[in-house]
Design an enzyme around this catalytic site. Structure first.
Site, PDB file in Angstrom:
ATOM      1  N   GLU A  89      43.862 -96.190 -58.144  1.00  0.00           N
ATOM      2  CA  GLU A  89      45.196 -96.470 -58.660  1.00  0.00           C
ATOM      3  C   GLU A  89      45.525 -97.953 -58.509  1.00  0.00           C
ATOM      4  O   GLU A  89      45.224 -98.567 -57.478  1.00  0.00           O
ATOM      5  CB  GLU A  89      46.201 -95.627 -57.871  1.00  0.00           C
ATOM      6  CG  GLU A  89      47.653 -95.885 -58.182  1.00  0.00           C
ATOM      7  CD  GLU A  89      48.579 -95.164 -57.220  1.00  0.00           C
ATOM      8  OE1 GLU A  89      49.776 -95.011 -57.543  1.00  0.00           O
ATOM      9  OE2 GLU A  89      48.121 -94.741 -56.132  1.00  0.00           O
ATOM     10  N   HIS A  90      46.134 -98.536 -59.535  1.00  0.00           N
ATOM     11  CA  HIS A  90      46.604 -99.920 -59.440  1.00  0.00           C
ATOM     12  C   HIS A  90      48.005 -99.941 -58.846  1.00  0.00           C
ATOM     13  O   HIS A  90      48.903 -99.227 -59.300  1.00  0.00           O
ATOM     14  CB  HIS A  90      46.639-100.569 -60.827  1.00  0.00           C
ATOM     15  CG  HIS A  90      47.255-101.938 -60.824  1.00  0.00           C
ATOM     16  ND1 HIS A  90      48.604-102.147 -61.001  1.00  0.00           N
ATOM     17  CD2 HIS A  90      46.701-103.159 -60.622  1.00  0.00           C
ATOM     18  CE1 HIS A  90      48.861-103.446 -60.943  1.00  0.00           C
ATOM     19  NE2 HIS A  90      47.721-104.073 -60.710  1.00  0.00           N
ATOM     20  N   ASP A 217      40.323-100.728 -40.256  1.00  0.00           N
ATOM     21  CA  ASP A 217      40.083-102.162 -40.494  1.00  0.00           C
ATOM     22  C   ASP A 217      41.409-102.829 -40.830  1.00  0.00           C
ATOM     23  O   ASP A 217      41.566-103.476 -41.868  1.00  0.00           O
ATOM     24  CB  ASP A 217      39.066-102.345 -41.628  1.00  0.00           C
ATOM     25  CG  ASP A 217      38.566-103.791 -41.736  1.00  0.00           C
ATOM     26  OD1 ASP A 217      38.761-104.568 -40.773  1.00  0.00           O
ATOM     27  OD2 ASP A 217      37.984-104.146 -42.777  1.00  0.00           O
TER      28      ASP A 217
END
Length: 309
Positions: A89-90, A217
């Site tokens: 998804e953007h 991370d």
């Protein structure tokens, strides 16, 4: 590459927009498609599929907790010449600023989710007429993950362990030290590690650790925001000690005191927190040594010496 995307996404429209993006590991590009906007990560390494599949599994695991926003994974596609594409998804993202405190609360909620699942299950199993079927997700009672994830491009062993200290020594620090030995044969690192691994269990004495789903991370380059609130991305998830998450967040900036204050209002610091943060930072320094070379050697060895005092 574009033909692969058209076919894999079943779209006739494929229009790149915005500038290309890239980090130390992969490149990226946003596209308009028949189904809306997507963001595509591109990596030409042979191990790219494994890396992207671990990232997709991490995003999916975080999504299932309903605690915070991440891009929805869509698919991983293999390129004919080698390497892979990861389509997700953007989301239109900007630098984290307004929502740092909210991000701290949401990371804490992510870390508490598995513990709260277990508590809810115990309550429901002790209530007449209620049972396990009411809990969609089942609590995880061990440390690890169901698939390999990569912190950077280095694969992380996530074999399930019932004991956190065993997991962390064998499947995080020892794995990193094995790479140092293989690539550098560093005698001083070898000597310090031989001493330090014997001392690590003392740092966890009398500490109860419930497996927490981690981003894995969480440095400043993997967090952002939009008008609706904070967003995290590029995870390397596993079930581990919640304190592990904060080490890299405190190393390279990008979060601010409001993030940490909000986090610790939900998960207070346990005795010995500061020393364990140094231990968890050691993992990140050695990981950077393995990724980027000997400029991180001094920091790694100095931190090992400090932990041995």
């Amino acid at each position: 590459m574009e033909e692969l995307l058209r076919s894999g996404l079943k779209t006739s429209v494929l229009q790149a927009f915005g500038g290309s993006a890239g980090g130390c590991i992969s490149q990226g590009q946003s596209y308009e498609t028949d189904h809306g906007k997507v963001f595509v990560k591109i990596n030409h390494k042979p191990e790219a599929r494994r890396m992207f599949e671990g990232e997709a599994a991490s995003l999916e695991a975080i999504l299932q907790t309903h605690t915070m926003r991440v891009p929805k994974p869509i698919t991983v596609l293999d390129m004919a010449g080698g390497g892979s594409l990861f389509v997700m998804e953007h989301l239109k993202m900007s630098h984290l600023h307004r929502y740092a405190a909210q991000l701290g609360e949401e990371i804490a909620n992510l870390h508490l989710h598995n513990q709260q699942l277990g508590e809810r299950l115990r309550r429901e199993s002790s209530t007449v007429g209620k049972g396990c079927g009411l809990v969609e997700l089942q609590p995880v009672e061990r440390f690890g993950f169901h698939t390999i994830t990569c912190c950077g491009y280095i694969p992380q062993r996530n074999d399930w362990q019932s004991d956190w200290v065993t997991f962390f020594i064998r499947q995080r620090l020892q794995t990193q030290m094995d790479l140092i030995e293989k690539d550098y044969g560093d005698r001083k690192a070898r000597e310090l590690w031989a001493e330090l691994q014997l001392k690590i269990p003392e740092m966890f004495k009398d500490l109860e650790i419930v497996p927490a789903l981690l981003h894995g991370d969480l440095w400043g380059g993997n967090v952002a925001e939009d008008d609706a609130g904070p967003i995290v991305f590029d995870p390397a998830s596993f079930y581990g000690h919640s304190e592990f998450e904060l080490a890299i967040a405190g190393m390279f900036g990008g979060f601010g005191s409001s993030f940490f204050s909000a986090y610790h209002s939900k998960i207070p610091k346990a005795p010995g927190f500061e020393q364990r943060q140094k231990l968890y930072q050691l993992f990140n320094y050695i990981n950077h040594w393995n990724h980027f070379g000997t400029e991180y050697r001094g920091s790694s060895l100095n931190l090992m010496r400090e932990l041995l005092k």
